[in-house]
Design a protein around this motif. Structure first.
Motif, PDB file in Angstrom:
ATOM      1  N   UNK B 122     -23.282 -56.118 -80.302  1.00  0.00           N
ATOM      2  CA  UNK B 122     -22.281 -55.276 -79.428  1.00  0.00           C
ATOM      3  C   UNK B 122     -22.283 -55.680 -77.875  1.00  0.00           C
ATOM      4  N   UNK B 123     -22.555 -56.846 -77.905  1.00  0.00           N
ATOM      5  CA  UNK B 123     -22.378 -57.666 -76.552  1.00  0.00           C
ATOM      6  C   UNK B 123     -23.676 -57.476 -75.672  1.00  0.00           C
ATOM      7  N   UNK B 124     -24.508 -56.346 -75.685  1.00  0.00           N
ATOM      8  CA  UNK B 124     -25.562 -56.479 -75.039  1.00  0.00           C
ATOM      9  C   UNK B 124     -26.557 -57.230 -75.562  1.00  0.00           C
ATOM     10  N   UNK B 125     -27.298 -57.643 -74.507  1.00  0.00           N
ATOM     11  CA  UNK B 125     -28.591 -58.501 -74.911  1.00  0.00           C
ATOM     12  C   UNK B 125     -29.508 -58.716 -73.728  1.00  0.00           C
ATOM     13  N   UNK B 126     -30.997 -58.620 -74.237  1.00  0.00           N
ATOM     14  CA  UNK B 126     -31.953 -59.133 -73.115  1.00  0.00           C
ATOM     15  C   UNK B 126     -32.478 -60.197 -73.421  1.00  0.00           C
ATOM     16  N   UNK B 127     -32.648 -61.009 -72.487  1.00  0.00           N
ATOM     17  CA  UNK B 127     -33.514 -62.331 -72.884  1.00  0.00           C
ATOM     18  C   UNK B 127     -34.533 -62.541 -72.086  1.00  0.00           C
ATOM     19  N   UNK B 133     -42.865 -62.370 -74.605  1.00  0.00           N
ATOM     20  CA  UNK B 133     -42.329 -61.124 -75.447  1.00  0.00           C
ATOM     21  C   UNK B 133     -43.871 -61.114 -76.424  1.00  0.00           C
ATOM     22  N   UNK B 134     -44.215 -62.281 -76.495  1.00  0.00           N
ATOM     23  CA  UNK B 134     -45.392 -62.269 -77.681  1.00  0.00           C
ATOM     24  C   UNK B 134     -46.533 -61.637 -76.721  1.00  0.00           C
ATOM     25  N   UNK B 135     -46.785 -61.957 -75.649  1.00  0.00           N
ATOM     26  CA  UNK B 135     -47.741 -61.007 -74.739  1.00  0.00           C
ATOM     27  C   UNK B 135     -47.518 -59.587 -74.790  1.00  0.00           C
ATOM     28  N   UNK B 136     -46.253 -59.140 -74.525  1.00  0.00           N
ATOM     29  CA  UNK B 136     -45.901 -57.687 -74.353  1.00  0.00           C
ATOM     30  C   UNK B 136     -46.306 -57.040 -75.674  1.00  0.00           C
ATOM     31  N   UNK B 137     -45.971 -57.841 -76.729  1.00  0.00           N
ATOM     32  CA  UNK B 137     -46.351 -57.159 -77.831  1.00  0.00           C
ATOM     33  C   UNK B 137     -47.765 -57.131 -78.240  1.00  0.00           C
ATOM     34  N   UNK B 138     -48.310 -58.213 -78.216  1.00  0.00           N
ATOM     35  CA  UNK B 138     -49.851 -58.270 -78.372  1.00  0.00           C
ATOM     36  C   UNK B 138     -50.671 -57.113 -77.521  1.00  0.00           C
ATOM     37  N   UNK B 139     -50.088 -56.851 -76.304  1.00  0.00           N
ATOM     38  CA  UNK B 139     -50.672 -56.271 -75.335  1.00  0.00           C
ATOM     39  C   UNK B 139     -50.463 -54.659 -75.368  1.00  0.00           C
ATOM     40  N   UNK B 164     -36.086 -55.110 -65.421  1.00  0.00           N
ATOM     41  CA  UNK B 164     -37.207 -54.777 -65.894  1.00  0.00           C
ATOM     42  C   UNK B 164     -37.283 -54.253 -67.340  1.00  0.00           C
ATOM     43  N   UNK B 165     -38.474 -54.845 -68.082  1.00  0.00           N
ATOM     44  CA  UNK B 165     -38.535 -54.670 -69.425  1.00  0.00           C
ATOM     45  C   UNK B 165     -39.913 -53.924 -69.404  1.00  0.00           C
ATOM     46  N   UNK B 166     -39.915 -52.867 -70.090  1.00  0.00           N
ATOM     47  CA  UNK B 166     -41.063 -52.105 -70.441  1.00  0.00           C
ATOM     48  C   UNK B 166     -41.291 -51.804 -71.934  1.00  0.00           C
ATOM     49  N   UNK B 167     -42.415 -52.103 -72.264  1.00  0.00           N
ATOM     50  CA  UNK B 167     -42.978 -51.702 -73.752  1.00  0.00           C
ATOM     51  C   UNK B 167     -44.177 -50.925 -73.799  1.00  0.00           C
ATOM     52  N   UNK B 168     -43.950 -49.911 -74.472  1.00  0.00           N
ATOM     53  CA  UNK B 168     -45.005 -48.668 -74.705  1.00  0.00           C
ATOM     54  C   UNK B 168     -45.369 -48.316 -75.985  1.00  0.00           C
ATOM     55  N   UNK B 169     -46.792 -48.016 -76.124  1.00  0.00           N
ATOM     56  CA  UNK B 169     -47.109 -47.494 -77.519  1.00  0.00           C
ATOM     57  C   UNK B 169     -48.177 -46.521 -77.258  1.00  0.00           C
ATOM     58  N   UNK B 170     -47.962 -45.317 -78.207  1.00  0.00           N
ATOM     59  CA  UNK B 170     -48.860 -44.202 -77.875  1.00  0.00           C
ATOM     60  C   UNK B 170     -49.379 -43.688 -79.082  1.00  0.00           C
ATOM     61  N   UNK B 171     -50.662 -43.443 -79.277  1.00  0.00           N
ATOM     62  CA  UNK B 171     -50.971 -42.873 -80.548  1.00  0.00           C
ATOM     63  C   UNK B 171     -51.525 -41.659 -80.537  1.00  0.00           C
ATOM     64  N   UNK B 172     -51.248 -40.985 -79.434  1.00  0.00           N
ATOM     65  CA  UNK B 172     -51.631 -39.577 -79.179  1.00  0.00           C
ATOM     66  C   UNK B 172     -52.699 -39.417 -78.517  1.00  0.00           C
ATOM     67  N   UNK B 173     -53.749 -40.342 -78.713  1.00  0.00           N
ATOM     68  CA  UNK B 173     -55.067 -40.605 -77.658  1.00  0.00           C
ATOM     69  C   UNK B 173     -55.003 -41.360 -76.675  1.00  0.00           C
ATOM     70  N   UNK B 174     -54.016 -42.269 -76.563  1.00  0.00           N
ATOM     71  CA  UNK B 174     -53.948 -43.346 -75.808  1.00  0.00           C
ATOM     72  C   UNK B 174     -52.753 -43.903 -75.517  1.00  0.00           C
ATOM     73  N   UNK B 175     -52.318 -44.612 -74.542  1.00  0.00           N
ATOM     74  CA  UNK B 175     -51.237 -45.222 -74.131  1.00  0.00           C
ATOM     75  C   UNK B 175     -51.376 -46.801 -73.717  1.00  0.00           C
ATOM     76  N   UNK B 176     -50.498 -47.459 -74.165  1.00  0.00           N
ATOM     77  CA  UNK B 176     -50.443 -48.944 -73.501  1.00  0.00           C
ATOM     78  C   UNK B 176     -49.044 -49.143 -73.090  1.00  0.00           C
ATOM     79  N   UNK B 177     -48.983 -49.549 -71.850  1.00  0.00           N
ATOM     80  CA  UNK B 177     -47.760 -49.984 -71.110  1.00  0.00           C
ATOM     81  C   UNK B 177     -47.842 -51.557 -70.690  1.00  0.00           C
ATOM     82  N   UNK B 178     -46.715 -52.029 -70.879  1.00  0.00           N
ATOM     83  CA  UNK B 178     -46.677 -53.464 -70.372  1.00  0.00           C
ATOM     84  C   UNK B 178     -45.214 -53.579 -69.717  1.00  0.00           C
TER      85      UNK B 178
END
Lengths: 624, 368
Positions: B122-127, B133-139, B164-178
């Protein structure tokens, strides 16, 4: 001097009170039913100390004049019945004319009532059944009755009253049921000044359901199709999905012509309709409203009118059974495949979405119509020759596992060896496949084993938690470390469940659940014991509430309590990944074979089923 | 269809797309790999959730499409004697694979029935650079929840705002943000939840030192990771993500600056006696001097005590943690030092870089 003499009225009323007025709930029931009979659209009930110190029921009904008000407390005085003939067609909730007199004899009552057409109302005060004060007062139209000091003059009864919270719990359940049966009436229940329940009274069944059962449960119920049978019976209500099975029947409510009843016939029809769909030992959530012309049912068989006699039980059974079956099929609430034998109905697995060819309703044990599938009806033997692996004789039977110590089944799949236990060498079984990411298929001694990985995991977890808690206790360690949640979860429960939990909250907290009440029906969970991994807290609390209300955990400090809690916790536990990798499978089998009883999960469901080689050969006609 | 290519190229491409080929599908055609030869050769694996497309260098003699049984195809290619592989598909769907003196003929499935991967553009893209990206996912991916009762937490939350690109994962007990600033045009604000499983596949394909950019294209229901030769399309998880910004505390009672490696080693050693069969134990972090953090584990097997040099600001601490939560975060911190902020024995603990705000790992302590 004659030994036999006529009892005085007070004694008679005391005796009658024993029958009618058993506990605060009985009072609430009589008063609320009176309010409804008076045509009220708003009924409010305010209780203190579980109704023991005070019950106030206020309505906006038709009220009474002075003569009626005085008369109301006379024995066998009623406005609901004039002649014996009326008994055959009772349309009101009450009719016996005993209740108020009985209640009055064991309490202190203040009555305020005004008819809409009168200017002034009347106030009566009664002590032990006698009017001690009477005056005219200004009051809203309708009736307000306050009953205080219940049983203060009947020490024997007073002694047997349960804890305030227990009595309140009964009242909550009752008002909830009334509210469900009368969505056109706004009910309000206040306990110790806290509003526990308030229904809108806007004649909308679903919003009433919402107020009474809470959002989550209300959402999952499937409404029954409005569908009468041959004009004489109208049936409506809600069917809970089998997955919402509860461990008691407390979540089943049947209403006949607006009155809550107990009925073995309806209960049997419900069981029959859900048969094979539920986990063993659980009962579905079902709410049913029946309307039957009052001349086809006898309600005058029980002093509290809890039981009724139907003219034609078969019609009732059939109607309930079919309505539920249809709702279940429509709601896709059915497990796709069902290993339970259904020899009674002769239904094929898979055929259940079709119109059920059920057993003759009314006599559920009768033979089945339709063409039976021969191997399903392997008479005393289970279809498929499936055995729940069971070292004990009791639990497996419901799954049609022939008891190894009992008589051997003559049908297919009879096992020669009476020892079903393969115990320690389970880990040596060869994994040959994975079915639907749910069951592990194992080859063991030539036979095929089916292992329910979720049940297995649950079982392992449960044993682990219990062992560790027991050790903690014996070593005198305190409560387990609590792992806080990033964001507290707010969980809403049906009112009665919430009350039961609130009562036991101290013990729940001491096990490491950071649970605090959060409004009358909600709790806030801020942390869980470190040892309980991922779980669905709402399921945990529901399951726990069932145990509590069931009364299996009278002593919240005992081992039973821990068992219940962990049972509930495991029930809520979620298997991380459905697709297990081989190492996980190995670990699972190893852990499982280390257990004393790897065959049943904590809820009595089987963990392992065995299909014998001989049975498979037979199916393929390799042997006859 | 007739193509000539290298065995090693085939093997690489097959290995990549096989990740999205379901092993047991109810739709038989999905068990195969779609091979398309038009301008280039493209292999596709698709399980209706995640689709992987991989372009491959080859000499196209004749265009065409065919679906080849996935596992057998992979095994055949791997066992071929010579590096040069010729694949030819006849009119009736017979596939001939020639290599040296080896000559296979296998049945293929007509490509018409193969489901289409949704087109995401749809025309939108982040590069983003591949390695980044590999680091962000791994972290972050380790903190993705597997609790199915809360589906939104089963993925990583990816949020783009300006550069800014932000990646976040949460499992209810902890949070990881890159968090990372990316080059190129600003993309505006967008956010979506990508299934953890998809990201696992993306990580496998991404090259560690890769300087090539990855284009991330989202649409309403799907997301496309375009890595040039490889494209991964996945369904997005629908729903509101937890409002995590309010959870990360901005103040601290105590702040420690410590070497993540030293701390990780100490906790890993503690775990050796902590991981018992049926009972779990916390690891305790405490201090009796301002420059030493004491890591202790006290279990029914034995005890461990280890001292780590630290720099403390604020109060001395004495807090219990689930060792796993700490380890998972420490493992992926690449910095020399890390700042850990504690907020008493109940409040959240946050690991942050000593400078900047590239990451934040939040863990809740165990209450005693």
């Amino acid at each position: 001097m004659g030994r036999i003499h006529r009892l005085d009225d007070l004694t008679i009323n005391h005796i009658a009170a024993g029958e009618v007025v058993e506990r605060p709930l009985s009072v609430v029931k009589e008063l609320v039913e009176n309010a409804l009979d008076a045509g009220a659209s708003v009924v409010s009930c305010d209780i203190r100390n579980g109704g023991i110190s005070s019950i106030v029921v206020t309505d906006n009904g038709c009220g009474m004049d002075r003569v009626d008000a005085r008369m109301a407390f006379e024995r066998h005085a009623t406005s609901k019945l004039r002649t014996i003939g009326d008994l055959d067609a009772i349309g009101t909730m009450g009719f016996r004319g005993e209740a108020l007199a009985s209640i009055a004899s064991v309490s202190r009552i203040q009555l305020r009532t005004r008819r809409p057409e009168d200017e002034l109302g009347i106030e009566l005060t009664l002590e032990a059944g006698t009017i001690i004060r009477e005056s005219e007062v200004g009051c809203p139209s309708g009736t307000r009755i306050q009953v205080e000091n219940l049983f203060h003059n009947v020490p024997a009864r007073f002694k047997f009253l349960k804890k305030d919270a227990t009595e309140a719990g009964h009242i909550v359940e009752f008002i909830g049921r009334m509210a469900l049966s009368r969505p056109d009436v706004s009910f309000r229940l206040v306990n110790q000044g806290n509003e526990l329940l308030h229904t809108p009274g806007n004649n909308d069944g679903s919003s009433t359901l919402h107020s009474v059962l809470g959002r989550d449960m209300a959402r999952s119920l499937v409404p029954l199709a409005e569908d009468g049978e041959s004009g004489i019976l109208t049936l409506g209500g809600y069917a809970g999905p089998p997955s919402l099975g509860r461990s008691t029947r407390q979540h089943q409510a049947f209403f006949l012509n607006g009155r809550w009843i107990r009925s073995r016939v309806i209960g049997a029809a419900v069981d029959e309709a859900y048969k094979g769909r539920l986990v063993k030992g659980t009962h579905p959530v079902v709410i049913l409203f029946l309307k039957i012309p009052s001349n086809l049912v006898d309600v005058n068989v029980h002093p509290q009118k809890l039981e009724v006699r139907f003219m034609d039980e078969g019609v009732v059974f059939r109607a309930v059974y079919h309505a539920l079956q249809n709702a279940l099929a429509a709601g896709e609430a059915v497990a796709a495949f069902d290993l339970q034998p259904r020899p009674r109905t002769g239904e094929m697995p898979g055929s259940r979405l079709a119109e059920p060819q059920a057993a003759e309703p009314g006599m559920p044990t009768a033979g089945a119509p339709g063409e039976p599938i021969p191997w399903l009806l392997a008479d005393s033997g289970p279809p498929f020759g499936i055995h729940a692996e069971s070292p004990a004789t009791d639990e497996g039977q419901a799954l049609s596992a022939p008891s190894p110590d009992g008589p051997k089944p003559q049908g297919s799949g009879a096992r020669e060896d009476a020892k079903p236990v393969f115990g320690r060498d389970l880990a040596a079984a060869r994994v040959i496949g994975h079915l639907s990411n749910t069951y592990l298929l194992l080859e063991h001694g030539g036979d095929l084993l089916l292992l329910d990985q979720h049940a297995a995991h649950e079982k392992i977890l449960y044993e682990r938690l219990l062992a560790s808690a027991l050790r903690r206790r014996s070593e005198g360690e305190g409560m387990p470390p609590v792992q806080g949640l990033l964001e507290p979860l707010v969980i809403e429960l049906p009112l009665a469940d919430a009350l039961a939990l609130a009562e036991a909250i101290g013990s729940i907290r001491s096990m490491g659940f950071d649970l605090v009440p959060f409004g009358p029906k909600s709790f806030r969970l801020g942390g869980v014991p470190m040892e309980v991994p991922r779980m669905d807290p709402a399921r945990l609390l529901r399951s726990l509430a069932d145990h509590l209300r069931h009364g299996d955990v009278a002593d919240p400090s005992g081992t039973r309590w821990q068992e219940a809690l962990f049972d509930a916790a495991c029930h809520g536990a979620i298997k991380a990944k459905d697709a297990l990798d081989p190492r996980e499978v190995d670990q699972l089998l190893k852990d499982l074979s280390a257990l004393e009883d790897p065959y049943h999960c904590p809820h009595g469901r089987p963990v392992i089923l065995r299909i014998e080689r001989q049975e498979i050969d037979k199916r393929f006609k390799r042997i006859v | 269809m007739k193509i000539i290519g290298s065995r090693d190229r085939w093997m690489e491409a097959i290995a990549i797309v096989q990740k999205a080929v379901p092993s047991r599908s109810t739709l038989a055609i999905l068990d195969g790999i779609l091979v398309e030869a038009d301008e280039t050769v493209k292999l596709t694996g698709y399980d209706l959730e995640t689709g992987i497309e991989c372009l491959m260098e080859a000499d196209i003699r004749e265009k065409g499409h065919i679906v080849v049984p996935s596992r057998m195809f992979g095994d055949i290619i791997r066992k071929l004697p010579e590096d040069i592989v010729m694949m030819e598909v006849s009119e009736n769907g017979q596939i001939t694979i020639d290599s040296g003196k080896t000559h296979f003929t296998i049945k293929g499935i007509a490509a018409d029935g193969y489901p289409k991967i949704p087109v995401v553009d749809n025309g939108k893209a982040v590069s983003i650079r591949q390695s980044l990206l590999k680091d962000m996912i791994r972290q972050t991916i380790f903190a993705v929840s597997s609790d199915e009762s809360r589906p939104t937490l089963n993925g990583c939350y990816l949020r783009c705002e300006g550069n800014q690109v932000e990646m976040v994962a949460i499992d209810g007990f902890r949070l990881a943000l890159r968090r990372k600033t990316v080059e190129g045009d600003e993309v505006g604000t967008m956010s979506f939840i990508v299934p953890g499983r998809t990201l696992q596949e993306v990580v496998r394909v991404l090259e560690s030192g890769g300087e090539q950019p990855v284009l991330i294209r989202p649409s309403g229901n799907h997301i496309l990771f375009d890595m040039g030769d490889v494209k991964i399309t996945s369904r997005l998880i629908q729903g509101e993500y937890m409002n995590y910004r309010g959870i990360i505390p901005q103040t601290a009672d105590s702040t420690l600056v410590v070497s993540p490696v030293a701390m990780m080693d100490a906790i890993a050693r503690a775990s050796l006696i902590i991981s018992s069969e049926d009972k779990r134990f916390p690891v305790r972090l405490s201090m009796s001097e301002d420059d030493t953090l004491v890591v202790t584990a006290n279990t029914d097997i034995g005890t461990l005590r280890e001292e780590i040099p630290v720099e403390l600001t604020g109060n001395r601490i004495d807090i219990d943690f689930n060792p796993r939560y700490f380890l998972d975060a420490l493992k992926v911190i690449d910095q020399e030092t890390v700042t850990i902020a504690f907020n008493g024995s109940m409040g959240p603990c946050v690991m942050k870089p000593s400078e900047g705000s590239d990451f934040a790992y939040l863990v809740l302590p165990l209450r005693r």
